[in-house]
Enzyme design. Structure first.
Site, PDB file in Angstrom:
ATOM      1  N   PHE A   1      76.286 107.952 -37.245  1.00  0.00           N
ATOM      2  CA  PHE A   1      77.531 108.648 -36.915  1.00  0.00           C
ATOM      3  C   PHE A   1      78.224 107.880 -35.801  1.00  0.00           C
ATOM      4  O   PHE A   1      77.661 107.697 -34.719  1.00  0.00           O
ATOM      5  CB  PHE A   1      77.243 110.092 -36.472  1.00  0.00           C
ATOM      6  CG  PHE A   1      78.486 110.865 -36.122  1.00  0.00           C
ATOM      7  CD1 PHE A   1      79.286 111.412 -37.120  1.00  0.00           C
ATOM      8  CD2 PHE A   1      78.880 111.027 -34.800  1.00  0.00           C
ATOM      9  CE1 PHE A   1      80.449 112.108 -36.804  1.00  0.00           C
ATOM     10  CE2 PHE A   1      80.033 111.722 -34.472  1.00  0.00           C
ATOM     11  CZ  PHE A   1      80.818 112.263 -35.475  1.00  0.00           C
ATOM     12  N   GLY A   2      79.452 107.432 -36.042  1.00  0.00           N
ATOM     13  CA  GLY A   2      80.230 106.714 -35.037  1.00  0.00           C
ATOM     14  C   GLY A   2      81.398 107.568 -34.583  1.00  0.00           C
ATOM     15  O   GLY A   2      82.066 108.205 -35.416  1.00  0.00           O
ATOM     16  N   TYR A   3      81.628 107.597 -33.276  1.00  0.00           N
ATOM     17  CA  TYR A   3      82.706 108.454 -32.747  1.00  0.00           C
ATOM     18  C   TYR A   3      83.623 107.712 -31.774  1.00  0.00           C
ATOM     19  O   TYR A   3      84.661 108.224 -31.372  1.00  0.00           O
ATOM     20  CB  TYR A   3      82.088 109.676 -32.030  1.00  0.00           C
ATOM     21  CG  TYR A   3      81.147 109.266 -30.916  1.00  0.00           C
ATOM     22  CD1 TYR A   3      81.628 109.002 -29.638  1.00  0.00           C
ATOM     23  CD2 TYR A   3      79.795 109.075 -31.148  1.00  0.00           C
ATOM     24  CE1 TYR A   3      80.781 108.572 -28.628  1.00  0.00           C
ATOM     25  CE2 TYR A   3      78.946 108.654 -30.160  1.00  0.00           C
ATOM     26  CZ  TYR A   3      79.443 108.409 -28.900  1.00  0.00           C
ATOM     27  OH  TYR A   3      78.607 107.968 -27.915  1.00  0.00           O
ATOM     28  N   GLY A   4      83.216 106.494 -31.360  1.00  0.00           N
ATOM     29  CA  GLY A   4      84.008 105.734 -30.390  1.00  0.00           C
ATOM     30  C   GLY A   4      84.383 104.395 -30.988  1.00  0.00           C
ATOM     31  O   GLY A   4      85.036 104.333 -32.045  1.00  0.00           O
ATOM     32  N   SER A   5      83.917 103.315 -30.355  1.00  0.00           N
ATOM     33  CA  SER A   5      84.278 101.993 -30.873  1.00  0.00           C
ATOM     34  C   SER A   5      83.725 101.757 -32.275  1.00  0.00           C
ATOM     35  O   SER A   5      84.255 100.949 -33.031  1.00  0.00           O
ATOM     36  CB  SER A   5      83.803 100.888 -29.925  1.00  0.00           C
ATOM     37  OG  SER A   5      82.399 100.808 -29.934  1.00  0.00           O
TER      38      SER A   5
ATOM     39  N   GLU B   1      75.103  98.557 -28.233  1.00  0.00           N
ATOM     40  CA  GLU B   1      75.191  99.860 -27.540  1.00  0.00           C
ATOM     41  C   GLU B   1      74.184  99.948 -26.391  1.00  0.00           C
ATOM     42  O   GLU B   1      73.817 101.044 -25.978  1.00  0.00           O
ATOM     43  CB  GLU B   1      74.954 100.991 -28.556  1.00  0.00           C
ATOM     44  CG  GLU B   1      75.910 101.003 -29.730  1.00  0.00           C
ATOM     45  CD  GLU B   1      77.354 101.278 -29.325  1.00  0.00           C
ATOM     46  OE1 GLU B   1      77.570 102.018 -28.352  1.00  0.00           O
ATOM     47  OE2 GLU B   1      78.267 100.722 -29.971  1.00  0.00           O
TER      48      GLU B   1
HETATM   49  C1  SIN Z   1      80.113 105.143 -31.013  1.00  0.00           C
HETATM   50  O1  SIN Z   1      81.198 104.617 -31.216  1.00  0.00           O
HETATM   51  O2  SIN Z   1      79.622 105.903 -31.873  1.00  0.00           O
HETATM   52  C2  SIN Z   1      79.302 104.863 -29.790  1.00  0.00           C
HETATM   53  C3  SIN Z   1      80.093 104.648 -28.561  1.00  0.00           C
HETATM   54  C4  SIN Z   1      80.921 103.393 -28.548  1.00  0.00           C
HETATM   55  O3  SIN Z   1      80.393 102.309 -28.848  1.00  0.00           O
HETATM   56  O4  SIN Z   1      82.107 103.471 -28.263  1.00  0.00           O
END
Ligand code: SIN
Length: 186
Positions: A24-28, A99
């Site tokens: 699950f990705g939520y940011g970058s 990460e």
């Molecule tokens: C993510 O995107 O799921 C992890 C946080 C990031 O790398 O911004």
């Protein structure tokens, strides 16, 4: 907790024998998918909210002048929408390095856009990691982001690309869009 979580993450989940794993990705991870994936889909998880409360020493800032990047914080009842990726387990070698600045992998239940439910892994920077910055008003976060940069580029680029990607996915995130509004007026 050490600021470099690579080794901790490697030992956290036994992925041997698995053909694929959902992430699950939520940011970058939404706007920069620099890894191969077998399938991707909008996805939701429950009980978490996206917040720019994590410091970045290695991508959008430096140890001396950390940037601010996204993490998830517990928010009972909240629904966080992001992107799910079905990946080969060996992709986590790359992701654990990417990460490594305070993020730990957790197992999460996720719901994909077509209604499928599955368990996936998500990287979360919890408040006990050394790079954690914690809450601040959105206006201050925007000022912090405006003056930060690191090896992966300007911190502002991270925020603006994420905001654009969320809009394209029709995801409403008041925290991110409020920071974006202040940042565009800096
Ligand atoms: C993510 O995107 O799921 C992890 C946080 C990031 O790398 O911004």
């Amino acid at each position: 907790m050490s600021v470099d979580t690579t080794a901790l993450n490697r030992d956290r989940h036994d992925l041997s024998g698995r053909e694929d794993v959902w992430l699950f990705g939520y940011g970058s991870l939404i706007f920069k998918a620099d890894f191969p994936f077998l399938e991707s889909s909008p996805a939701t998880i429950v009980g978490w909210a996206r917040r720019f409360w994590q410091g970045s020493h290695d991508h959008r800032g430096t140890p001396e002048a950390p940037g601010r990047v996204a993490t998830l914080v517990r928010a009972p009842g909240a629904v966080c929408t992001g992107l799910g990726y079905r990946v080969s387990p060996d992709v986590f070698d790359h992701l654990d390095f990417r990460e490594k600045n305070g993020y730990l992998r957790f197992t999460t239940e996720m719901t994909l856009a077509d209604g499928r439910h599955c368990d996936g892994l998500v990287y979360i920077a919890t408040e006990d990691n050394q790079a954690y910055l914690g809450p601040a008003p959105e206006s201050e976060i925007a000022l912090h982001i405006a003056r930060s940069r690191g090896p992966s580029g300007d911190n502002a680029e991270y925020l603006l690309r994420l905001a654009n990607a969320l809009r394209e996915l029709d995801i409403d995130d008041k925290h991110v869009f409020e920071i974006e509004r202040y940042l565009r007026s800096c």
